[in-house]
Design an enzyme around this catalytic site. Structure first.
Site, PDB file in Angstrom:
ATOM      1  CG  HIS A   1      -0.437   1.242   7.403  1.00  0.00           C
ATOM      2  ND1 HIS A   1       0.522   0.807   8.298  1.00  0.00           N
ATOM      3  CD2 HIS A   1       0.210   2.063   6.535  1.00  0.00           C
ATOM      4  CE1 HIS A   1       1.688   1.363   7.979  1.00  0.00           C
ATOM      5  NE2 HIS A   1       1.534   2.123   6.917  1.00  0.00           N
ATOM      6  CD  GLU A   2      -0.851   2.405   2.841  1.00  0.00           C
ATOM      7  OE1 GLU A   2      -0.388   3.570   2.781  1.00  0.00           O
ATOM      8  OE2 GLU A   2      -0.146   1.422   3.102  1.00  0.00           O
TER       9      GLU A   2
ATOM     10  CB  CYS B   1       5.287   2.141   7.223  1.00  0.00           C
ATOM     11  SG  CYS B   1       4.817   3.655   6.375  1.00  0.00           S
ATOM     12  CG  LEU B   2       6.532   1.089   1.110  1.00  0.00           C
ATOM     13  CD1 LEU B   2       5.927   1.443  -0.236  1.00  0.00           C
ATOM     14  CD2 LEU B   2       7.639   0.050   0.948  1.00  0.00           C
TER      15      LEU B   2
ATOM     16  N   GLY C   1       0.837  -1.195   0.000  1.00  0.00           N
ATOM     17  CA  GLY C   1       0.000   0.000   0.000  1.00  0.00           C
ATOM     18  C   GLY C   1       0.868   1.240   0.000  1.00  0.00           C
TER      19      GLY C   1
ATOM     20  CD  GLN D   1       3.407   5.828   2.718  1.00  0.00           C
ATOM     21  OE1 GLN D   1       2.441   5.271   2.210  1.00  0.00           O
ATOM     22  NE2 GLN D   1       4.431   5.147   3.201  1.00  0.00           N
TER      23      GLN D   1
ATOM     24  CG  HIS E   1       0.465   6.875   5.561  1.00  0.00           C
ATOM     25  ND1 HIS E   1       1.603   7.316   6.206  1.00  0.00           N
ATOM     26  CD2 HIS E   1       0.664   5.561   5.310  1.00  0.00           C
ATOM     27  CE1 HIS E   1       2.453   6.292   6.342  1.00  0.00           C
ATOM     28  NE2 HIS E   1       1.902   5.213   5.813  1.00  0.00           N
TER      29      HIS E   1
HETATM   30 NI    NI Z   1       2.734   3.321   5.656  1.00  0.00          NI
END
Ligand code: NI
Length: 170
Positions: A134-135, A92-93, A46, A51, A138
């Site tokens: 989660h996304e 998380c990226l 995701g 981000q 953000h």
């Molecule tokens: Ni993330």
């Protein structure tokens, strides 16, 4: 298409609250394609626009094993969440190399627009439900480490800053 640079925690821009998407035009669809390419390239399940420093309510997810089921959720809203919650490890990226437990609803219903502005409802459970929650965090400027204890969070912050300094020096 292009790969987009991903912000890394504790970059303060990750705490920006995203604004609704209003224009469903070619520029938006091109951005969605870049988001999907960036997510796959980084081996993520995701990615939120936040981000990549674009503060619009847009996320892409793909929790399929075949990695060919990318879905875009624009202006997403959770319309129902199960009372049943589960603690699971998340990554998380924007926080590379860190995995820790977060409690999330096991199942959710989400209302979102696609890249042509059409509304639809998604019934998600398991990994997909966790990923969407989660996304969507953000988009509110929230990174998953904020659910952890202040002690853990500070350790992660220190580790990330050290890794970033080392990367700059290399
Ligand atoms: Ni993330």
């Amino acid at each position: 298409m292009a790969l987009l640079p991903i912000l890394t925690y504790p970059d303060p821009r990750l705490h920006t609250v995203a604004k609704p998407v209003i224009d469903f035009d070619d520029a938006l669809r091109s951005f969605v394609a870049d988001m999907i390419e960036t997510m796959y390239h980084a081996n993520g399940i995701g990615l939120a626009a936040t981000q990549v420093n674009v503060h619009k309510r847009l996320v892409v997810v793909d929790t399929s094993e075949t990695r060919d089921q990318a879905m875009v959720l624009i202006n997403p809203e959770i319309t129902w969440a199960s009372a049943d919650k589960q603690l699971g490890d998340e990554g998380c990226l924007s926080v590379p190399g860190i995995y820790d437990g977060v409690e999330r609803a096991v199942a959710i219903k989400v209302k979102a627009q696609d890249d042509h502005g059409r509304w639809r409802q998604i019934d998600a459970s398991g990994t997909q439900a966790v990923c969407i929650q989660h996304e969507m965090d953000h988009l509110l400027g929230k990174v998953f480490v904020e659910y952890l204890s202040p002690l853990k969070r500070n350790r992660i912050k220190t580790k990330m800053l050290k890794a970033q300094r080392e990367a700059e020096r290399a």
